[in-house]
Design a protein around this motif. Structure first.
Motif, PDB file in Angstrom:
ATOM      1  N   UNK A  94       0.781  -1.155   0.195  1.00  0.00           N
ATOM      2  CA  UNK A  94       0.063   0.050   0.215  1.00  0.00           C
ATOM      3  C   UNK A  94       0.916   1.303  -0.060  1.00  0.00           C
ATOM      4  N   UNK A  95       1.826   1.327   0.870  1.00  0.00           N
ATOM      5  CA  UNK A  95       2.869   2.264   0.861  1.00  0.00           C
ATOM      6  C   UNK A  95       3.529   2.496  -0.526  1.00  0.00           C
ATOM      7  N   UNK A  96       3.887   1.585  -1.099  1.00  0.00           N
ATOM      8  CA  UNK A  96       4.387   1.759  -2.439  1.00  0.00           C
ATOM      9  C   UNK A  96       3.669   2.287  -3.607  1.00  0.00           C
ATOM     10  N   UNK A  97       2.186   1.842  -3.527  1.00  0.00           N
ATOM     11  CA  UNK A  97       1.411   2.382  -4.376  1.00  0.00           C
ATOM     12  C   UNK A  97       0.948   4.052  -4.168  1.00  0.00           C
ATOM     13  N   UNK A  98       1.071   4.458  -2.784  1.00  0.00           N
ATOM     14  CA  UNK A  98       0.857   5.826  -2.685  1.00  0.00           C
ATOM     15  C   UNK A  98       1.910   6.642  -3.103  1.00  0.00           C
ATOM     16  N   UNK A  99       3.416   6.013  -2.873  1.00  0.00           N
ATOM     17  CA  UNK A  99       4.521   6.569  -3.353  1.00  0.00           C
ATOM     18  C   UNK A  99       4.493   6.837  -4.547  1.00  0.00           C
ATOM     19  N   UNK A 100       4.124   5.774  -5.379  1.00  0.00           N
ATOM     20  CA  UNK A 100       4.086   5.985  -6.666  1.00  0.00           C
ATOM     21  C   UNK A 100       3.284   7.107  -7.310  1.00  0.00           C
ATOM     22  N   UNK A 101       2.005   7.013  -6.619  1.00  0.00           N
ATOM     23  CA  UNK A 101       1.041   8.180  -7.069  1.00  0.00           C
ATOM     24  C   UNK A 101       1.606   9.589  -6.667  1.00  0.00           C
TER      25      UNK A 101
END
Length: 351
Positions: A168-175
């Motif tokens: 989840x944190x990686x997805x937020x980071x990419x966004x």
């Protein structure tokens, strides 16, 4: 402020190619100390048992951090959100990873927030994924992640475990453009005992000071680290790409001098993960592998590797925590998709 250059050199070495560019972190730290004053460095035993420790680190691809630099607002927003959730402000800031900019930049964040810096971290090096921290290995629940980006967004995540915190944190980071500031594994001083790697800020300073004024900086660094020299040569090929919030690729070093005729290939995912010499593995995660300039012994990050550089590759043992079954499950070679059984670097170097 006089300690920052040595801290940066040491953190760059411990970054094993990742953790972000120490130059930007150093400039931010020096500026913050000038503006806010010196930063106190505390041991874990200096804190009361109920003191709240706020781990902080950048998350994302190191290549992006050159262009998207953290401001002063991100750590403040995260600290404010932590205070809102816990009902009290943090008593100390801890670097989540001592490697790279993530080991230097907390000096600036601490100065801005007016709290001490803890002489500890969650890795003893740098790792690319959120769950790859000592707190996860020690069984501390990853039930809270707070993130903030340069646009001003604050995201609070309540993951069910460390692996979901990474997803989840990686997805937020990419966004957020593949770069953000993050705090996870917020814990009290009592819970931190045995769950964090202590003394790593001091170790980074000692590593950075080892080459100061040395007639042979490379030898001085090797002695300080207790490192094995894998190869000395010229960088002949670099292939990397930024995808999914990581820098991935390979780097090839052709031996020179006594190493002429040898070739070493490094596998990269933000950090240097595996060193392969013609099918013979010379070192692998979680042990540390760092590329340094042969003349100055300055560490070179993966995104700064260039054709023609004269480099030496060093490898040395990780913290014992990473050699436990849970540590190897979390950050051993198979955790990165390599079908390799872990062998300590000191055994490979004498094999």
């Amino acid at each position: 402020m006089n300690d920052i250059p040595a801290l940066a050199r040491g953190c760059a070495v411990l970054g094993t190619g990742g953790g972000g560019d120490v130059r930007t972190g150093s400039l931010a730290a020096i500026r913050a100390i000038r503006e806010y004053g010196p930063v106190p460095l505390l041991k874990l035993d200096d804190l009361p048992g109920d003191a709240l420790i706020l781990p902080l680190s950048g998350i994302g691809a190191p290549t992006v951090s050159h262009e998207m630099i953290h401001g002063e607002d991100e750590p403040k927003r995260i600290a404010e959100e932590a205070e809102r959730l816990f009902g009290r402000p943090p008593s100390a800031i801890m670097s989540s990873e001592i490697g790279g900019a993530n080991g230097v930049a907390p000096v600036a964040w601490v100065a801005q927030l007016g709290v001490p810096l803890l002489d500890a971290d969650g890795m003893g090096r740098a790792f690319p994924e959120v769950q790859m921290v000592s707190m996860y290995v020690a069984g501390i629940p990853a039930d809270l992640v707070i993130m903030s980006d340069v646009a001003g967004n604050v995201v609070t995540i309540r993951p069910v475990d460390g692996l979901w915190s990474e997803r989840i944190a990686r997805a937020v980071c990419v966004a957020a453009g593949s770069h953000a500031l993050m705090s996870d594994y917020l814990l009290t001083a009592d819970r931190a005992r045995g769950a964090v790697i202590e003394g790593t800020v001091t170790r980074a300073l000692e590593i950075g000071r080892a080459t100061e004024g040395a007639a042979d900086p490379l030898a001085a660094l090797r002695d300080r680290l207790g490192a094995t020299r894998l190869i000395t040569g010229k960088l002949t090929d670099v292939a990397r790409r930024t995808t999914g919030g990581f820098v991935r690729g390979t780097a090839t070093i052709e031996g020179t001098g006594d190493d002429r005729g040898r070739r070493l290939t490094l596998e990269l995912q933000n950090e240097n993960l595996v060193a392969d010499e013609g099918g013979r593995i010379r070192a692998m995660v979680p042990d540390l592998i760092t590329v340094v300039d042969t003349e100055t012994a300055a560490a070179i990050q993966t995104e700064a590797l260039r054709y023609g550089q004269r480099v030496t590759v060093l490898a040395w043992p990780c913290d014992p925590l990473w050699r436990t079954p849970k540590g190897l499950e979390t950050a051993g070679p198979r955790a990165f998709g390599y079908d390799l059984g872990y062998v300590p670097v000191e055994e490979l170097s004498h094999g």
